[in-house]
Write a protein that holds these residues in place. Structure first.
Motif, PDB file in Angstrom:
ATOM      1  N   LEU A  65     100.566  53.071  62.418  1.00 42.31           N
ATOM      2  CA  LEU A  65     101.267  54.325  62.695  1.00 42.31           C
ATOM      3  C   LEU A  65     101.771  55.012  61.430  1.00 42.31           C
ATOM      4  O   LEU A  65     102.584  55.933  61.511  1.00 42.31           O
ATOM      5  CB  LEU A  65     102.469  54.049  63.622  1.00 42.31           C
ATOM      6  CG  LEU A  65     102.147  53.477  65.001  1.00 42.31           C
ATOM      7  CD1 LEU A  65     103.431  53.102  65.719  1.00 42.31           C
ATOM      8  CD2 LEU A  65     101.344  54.495  65.821  1.00 42.31           C
ATOM      9  N   TYR A  66     101.267  54.589  60.268  1.00 45.01           N
ATOM     10  CA  TYR A  66     101.850  55.109  59.037  1.00 45.01           C
ATOM     11  C   TYR A  66     101.573  56.603  58.846  1.00 45.01           C
ATOM     12  O   TYR A  66     102.457  57.354  58.426  1.00 45.01           O
ATOM     13  CB  TYR A  66     101.346  54.328  57.826  1.00 45.01           C
ATOM     14  CG  TYR A  66     102.206  54.562  56.608  1.00 45.01           C
ATOM     15  CD1 TYR A  66     103.456  53.970  56.515  1.00 45.01           C
ATOM     16  CD2 TYR A  66     101.779  55.394  55.569  1.00 45.01           C
ATOM     17  CE1 TYR A  66     104.271  54.192  55.414  1.00 45.01           C
ATOM     18  CE2 TYR A  66     102.586  55.610  54.467  1.00 45.01           C
ATOM     19  CZ  TYR A  66     103.832  55.014  54.390  1.00 45.01           C
ATOM     20  OH  TYR A  66     104.639  55.245  53.300  1.00 45.01           O
ATOM     21  N   GLU A  67     100.388  57.043  59.158  1.00 43.40           N
ATOM     22  CA  GLU A  67     100.081  58.470  58.993  1.00 43.40           C
ATOM     23  C   GLU A  67     100.933  59.313  59.918  1.00 43.40           C
ATOM     24  O   GLU A  67     101.440  60.380  59.521  1.00 43.40           O
ATOM     25  CB  GLU A  67      98.590  58.732  59.237  1.00 43.40           C
ATOM     26  CG  GLU A  67      97.691  58.184  58.139  1.00 43.40           C
ATOM     27  CD  GLU A  67      96.243  58.615  58.330  1.00 43.40           C
ATOM     28  OE1 GLU A  67      95.984  59.455  59.215  1.00 43.40           O
ATOM     29  OE2 GLU A  67      95.385  58.113  57.587  1.00 43.40           O
ATOM     30  N   GLU A  68     101.099  58.868  61.162  1.00 43.40           N
ATOM     31  CA  GLU A  68     101.947  59.606  62.107  1.00 43.40           C
ATOM     32  C   GLU A  68     103.393  59.621  61.628  1.00 43.40           C
ATOM     33  O   GLU A  68     104.102  60.617  61.768  1.00 43.40           O
ATOM     34  CB  GLU A  68     101.852  58.983  63.495  1.00 43.40           C
ATOM     35  CG  GLU A  68     100.491  59.149  64.170  1.00 43.40           C
ATOM     36  CD  GLU A  68      99.545  58.000  63.838  1.00 43.40           C
ATOM     37  OE1 GLU A  68      99.747  57.330  62.794  1.00 43.40           O
ATOM     38  OE2 GLU A  68      98.612  57.773  64.625  1.00 43.40           O
ATOM     39  N   PHE A  69     103.831  58.509  61.044  1.00 39.54           N
ATOM     40  CA  PHE A  69     105.195  58.443  60.515  1.00 39.54           C
ATOM     41  C   PHE A  69     105.391  59.439  59.386  1.00 39.54           C
ATOM     42  O   PHE A  69     106.419  60.143  59.331  1.00 39.54           O
ATOM     43  CB  PHE A  69     105.486  57.019  60.026  1.00 39.54           C
ATOM     44  CG  PHE A  69     106.653  56.921  59.089  1.00 39.54           C
ATOM     45  CD1 PHE A  69     107.947  57.035  59.565  1.00 39.54           C
ATOM     46  CD2 PHE A  69     106.449  56.717  57.730  1.00 39.54           C
ATOM     47  CE1 PHE A  69     109.036  56.947  58.694  1.00 39.54           C
ATOM     48  CE2 PHE A  69     107.527  56.626  56.858  1.00 39.54           C
ATOM     49  CZ  PHE A  69     108.820  56.742  57.341  1.00 39.54           C
TER      50      PHE A  69
END
Length: 381
Positions: A65-69
């Protein structure tokens, strides 16, 4: 995981519990989360979270979920200044070029991101755990306040400071630290209160003296988060004869308690928006081990509640959840996986909690600000 996949329950839908659920599901392990909130629409308490690269952001990478974060996050204010009660700057702590960056995210936005990543129906809302009944072989029957019961092979207590799972593992309970924070805030500070915005600077300002403090930090959307902090009884409002809903009476008590402080600092209490929220600080003993009990474990504040001067409690809980989930997904023996997780988590949490206790003691010692001069250099990640 096992020839017969264990039934896993997570009690609590905070950042740590939801991260654990996400990493488990991403590894193909089924899990059920029980939340005491009535529905997904109930926003969590608290505001901005600062997630460090080595804890919360590591967990978000493992969760995919890093890109969404990064789309939700924003740079956190880098500078921290220490003042005395006269508003004289004693120490300025600015990041070195090329040092670790600081990133913050709204707690509600992070929660929505984690919830949206889970399979539909994972979270069961309005389920407050009443008790757990041991059934043998590590199985426990969870009984909820609405009378609903379910049996699980592993119950993970991610239910915070006043965990209902923790009493099954230890008699330890959170103790009052002797310090209370009273929270308030100032909206649109740059345009409505530019003097206070300059006082806070690009980050945070801590004015500390003789066991008291006035603290302001940049929050999202132009808001300043403000705390009046002091050593004393957690029942200070009751003893002063005021209720927290009576904003003007609380303000008067706080201003009296900080009498003699520079007027620029007292404006943080005079010019706040809305009311005040009482936040006495509690912590679990350090270290906080418990006898390994098959079928049960803890993460986050349920495992290692500490005072906030170390920072990063949510990120630490997320790392707990991530590492527990990965251990369970990769191990052939779930109980061995939990043992390994608990051993590593306890070592890490003890180190952070010891620093948190020292930092609080230094910040609110009688010889502050002299003692607090040792605080800020140690706080950098």
């Amino acid at each position: 995981m096992h020839p017969t996949t264990p039934r896993i329950a997570i009690i609590g839908a905070g950042p740590g519990g939801l991260t654990c659920a996400r990493v488990l599901q991403r590894s193909g392990v089924p899990v059920t989360v029980f939340a005491h909130e009535s529905s997904v629409a109930v926003d969590p308490q608290g505001g901005t979270l600062e997630l460090q690269m080595t804890t919360g952001r590591t967990a978000l990478r493992a969760a995919g979920l890093y890109e969404e974060f990064t789309a939700l996050a924003r740079p956190a204010g880098q500078e921290v200044r220490l003042l005395d009660h006269t508003a004289t700057v004693l120490l300025r702590d600015a990041p070195a070029p090329g040092g670790p960056d600081r990133t913050e995210v709204d707690r509600a936005g992070l929660r929505r991101l984690l919830l949206a990543s889970l399979t539909a129906g994972t979270v069961h809302w309005d389920r407050y755990l009443r008790t757990l009944h041991p059934l043998g072989d590590g199985r426990h029957k969870a009984e909820f306040d609405d009378g609903h019961t379910e049996t699980f092979d592993l119950v993970i207590g991610a239910d915070g400071a006043w965990s209902r799972v923790r009493p099954m593992l230890t008699d330890d309970t959170p103790h009052y630290s002797g310090v209370t924070f009273v929270e308030t805030g100032i909206s649109d500070a740059d345009s409505r209160h530019p003097d206070l915005a300059r006082l806070a600077g690009d980050g945070s300002v801590l004015a500390l003296s003789a066991g008291k403090g006035l603290i302001a930090r940049r929050h999202g959307h132009g808001r300043l988060l403000v705390y009046a902090a002091f050593r004393g009884s957690q029942d200070w409002a009751l003893e002063a004869g005021v209720t927290m809903t009576d904003t003007e009476a609380v303000r008067a008590v706080l201003l009296d308690g900080f009498a003699g402080w520079d007027d620029r600092l007292l404006a943080l209490l005079r010019d706040n928006d809305g009311g005040f929220v009482n936040r006495p600080l509690f912590a679990l003993p350090v270290p906080h081990p418990w006898p390994h009990t098959p079928g049960l474990t803890l993460l986050g504040d349920a495992a290692h509640l500490m005072t906030p001067f170390a920072g990063g409690g949510a990120g630490l809980a997320m790392l707990d959840g991530c590492e527990l989930a990965r251990a369970l997904a990769e191990a052939g023996d779930p109980d061995a996986a939990v043992r390994a997780y608990e051993s590593a988590m306890l070592r890490r949490a003890t180190q952070v909690a010891e620093h948190a206790a020292r930092a609080l003691a230094q910040a609110f010692a009688p010889d502050v600000p002299d003692g607090a001069l040792r605080l800020l250099p140690a706080r950098r990640p």
